[in-house]
Scaffold this active site. Sequence first.
Site, PDB file in Angstrom:
ATOM      1  N   ASP A  62      -9.196   0.125   2.216  1.00 39.71           N
ATOM      2  CA  ASP A  62      -8.168  -0.253   3.198  1.00 39.71           C
ATOM      3  C   ASP A  62      -8.723   0.032   4.597  1.00 39.71           C
ATOM      4  OD1 ASP A  62      -5.725  -0.797   4.427  1.00 39.71           O
ATOM      5  OD2 ASP A  62      -4.975   1.234   4.099  1.00 39.71           O
ATOM      6  N   ASP A  67       0.848  -1.187   0.000  1.00 43.88           N
ATOM      7  CA  ASP A  67       0.000   0.000   0.000  1.00 43.88           C
ATOM      8  C   ASP A  67       0.886   1.241   0.000  1.00 43.88           C
ATOM      9  OD1 ASP A  67      -2.467   1.171  -0.151  1.00 43.88           O
ATOM     10  OD2 ASP A  67      -2.814   1.173   1.997  1.00 43.88           O
ATOM     11  N   HIS A  99      -4.602  13.566   1.624  1.00 38.37           N
ATOM     12  CA  HIS A  99      -4.772  12.618   2.728  1.00 38.37           C
ATOM     13  C   HIS A  99      -3.540  12.611   3.633  1.00 38.37           C
ATOM     14  CE1 HIS A  99      -5.775   8.903   4.881  1.00 38.37           C
ATOM     15  NE2 HIS A  99      -4.584   8.439   4.555  1.00 38.37           N
ATOM     16  N   GLU A 137     -10.975   3.473   3.877  1.00 39.50           N
ATOM     17  CA  GLU A 137     -10.100   4.342   3.092  1.00 39.50           C
ATOM     18  C   GLU A 137     -10.387   4.111   1.622  1.00 39.50           C
ATOM     19  OE1 GLU A 137      -6.302   5.579   5.763  1.00 39.50           O
ATOM     20  OE2 GLU A 137      -5.958   3.860   4.458  1.00 39.50           O
TER      21      GLU A 137
END
Lengths: 430, 430
Positions: B235, B129, B136, B201
């Site tokens: 996520d 990831d 963000h 997310e």
Amino acid sequence: MTPIDETHAIDLPCWVDGAIGHPDFPVQNLPFGIFSPGDGAARPGVAIGDHILDLSAIGDRLPDAVQPLLGDDSLNRIMALPAADRVALRRALSRLLCDRDAQPALAPALHAQADCSLHLPARIGDYTDFYVGIHHATNVGTLFRPDNPLLPNYKYVPIGYHGRASSVRPSGVPVVRPKGQSKAPDAAEPRFGPSARLDYELELGIWIGQGNELGDPIPVQNAADHIAGFCLLNDWSARDFQAWEYVPLGPFLAKNFHSTISPWVITPEALAPFRQAQPARPQGDPAPLPYLLDAQDQRHGGLALDLAVSVRTAKMRDAGMPPFRLSQSRAEAMYWTAAQIVTHHASNGCNLTPGDLLGTGTISGPDQGSLGSLLEMTQGGKTPVILPSGERRSFLEDGDEVLLEARAHREGFASIGFGECRATILPVRA
Amino acid sequence: MTPIDETHAIDLPCWVDGAIGHPDFPVQNLPFGIFSPGDGAARPGVAIGDHILDLSAIGDRLPDAVQPLLGDDSLNRIMALPAADRVALRRALSRLLCDRDAQPALAPALHAQADCSLHLPARIGDYTDFYVGIHHATNVGTLFRPDNPLLPNYKYVPIGYHGRASSVRPSGVPVVRPKGQSKAPDAAEPRFGPSARLDYELELGIWIGQGNELGDPIPVQNAADHIAGFCLLNDWSARDFQAWEYVPLGPFLAKNFHSTISPWVITPEALAPFRQAQPARPQGDPAPLPYLLDAQDQRHGGLALDLAVSVRTAKMRDAGMPPFRLSQSRAEAMYWTAAQIVTHHASNGCNLTPGDLLGTGTISGPDQGSLGSLLEMTQGGKTPVILPSGERRSFLEDGDEVLLEARAHREGFASIGFGECRATILPVRA
């Protein structure tokens, strides 16, 4: 906990040449691996002395549960067996290798290790690395965060992070020096180039056996049942990349270019005589939270293992010099047991699968002779190590070979070892 | 970059009922997936309108290169094909689905999506990831480190970390609320229990196609050739666990209990009309280091995608209310392109393999209506969201369903979508 039984007797009359008293692989060890004899196909085998017994060739003499799995080219399905099946396999192998009458039939299934190649023992689904060596965490913390070496969560949380499964390689595969970003403290911008601070890390690996379903934690009382074995793990690290990239999401390219493991899976059964109490926490340390605490695990969950790191430079090799022992430490420097590591990993419902690999993190001891990385030994590169060849090392240079070893000794039992975990540094690729 | 060709024409006469003008899956999309019709075996298929075309049933009409791969229960080997083979497959499918003469033969291979189950499209070797949504990163940085939101490496390093491959699940699989350690700011000790700050997310996923050998980086000029497609990725994050565990090695149990992806692989070919220049870096930002910089990628490596998150609580569902749109953002909030992400990941020689999954990290836009997580929308839980049902949400509650969507629009082209990425929160297991 795994009981001590007749397979651990010190006087077993193993008929394989050189197996009695072998420093790593006497018949009391019987580690599993995946090997190819010559250019043959990969298959399951067991190390015995300087030989490998080809399990796929003697299936009809082994317990029913394993027979369908002996054509596999990985141990994943064997790792997934209940411990009772693994114990039965061990007992059958121990009996066969100590039974002179079985020798004529088994001898053709024995291959000299020197004539074989060893592969990864399992297809590694996920690889996770922990940070349970408290001396290492303190030492590295001091270098990266002088004001704040051991963070407030350390004594509550078995700190871990996900690593890269695809780049794990067995002992012997050379390591290509990685390129990456680093930034000198006085530089305005980072640069991209070969790592100038390449390091090793001395770790143990834990092989997951039976898994758990997504959403179902593993109680600490059951965690040992989910461990199929142990290995050595060298978590090669580019310290210059690590220092620049690791905030806020942790190490990434500094670590994932290569990890080396010893190819033999040392079973919990083989280690049964070498269990010990987990070292008492220093006065004032908090008790583990209840989900991590099991009296049986505290009494027997520790491992009595001697660990060592040696290095041999190209110059030393050319001069016929042996590897030089850089440090020795012991697994009891682990702040958390293997069972606690497994339970914590699955405590949020994360599903572990057979053949997953968990690293302990670097296992350094408390003093200078017991440090598990060059970063620690040289205090971040400031005080180079002097080798017997007269060479100095702050970090690893091309041609350097690093060797990790682990052995277990106990009065009244045969000593066993993990076999080699070694690899040589190759120059960066153009 | 992938050229625009006849498969992108807006007026293709697709004969599948409802495919023309379908919001996600018109014949200009043709995403690949793995599905089971009814209780049949898992097999490769292509979404077309509200149907799935069973590729395993029409192999003799498809290019030679894919025929041997159509019995697979994952797309890994199809993903590993060179882009030219994937393009040839797309062209063949586009022609067949627009050829009335082919309809009688193909119709039996069409299944209603509603009658099928969708699986993970690939066996995910490794899941990584990233953190390339700069708004963000700034927003979360402000909450976790008020003095130091965007760290000095952010504009040089496509920050990423390894995630958990085993717990990735396709859309529709419920998420069990995880247990874990958290510590209130005023508490002396952490506690272990169900997460009280469960969050989503909004991310894109990148599927790796052709891999690279360990030790061999992927030049940024070639990186697009290693991407087999894209998906949506949720996520799921336990913010209370994350805040306590994430130093110094990054998020771990806060994230690895479950990740949800949309099951259709949206190909680079389908996205060819929706490429755009990577947004110019703000004045004063450093240029990418040379290994990450390619003029072609800067001109065409961005994605013109509209992203959205909606939520539906159990109460809303019971009342027959539709999901409520919480936020909308755009993929151009990515500070790095997909090609830069791939190149950076392999820049140290790390080997990517077909079917690896890379997440972009949360893609939030610059303003309140475009935030990709509740953490950001509620400023760490301080200002709850008010839903049409009158309910308030600081974080997710049991029974809440979260839906991610992505669509691409461009004048003169058929719009396409990614399909659903949704899942519902289940209570913690006892």
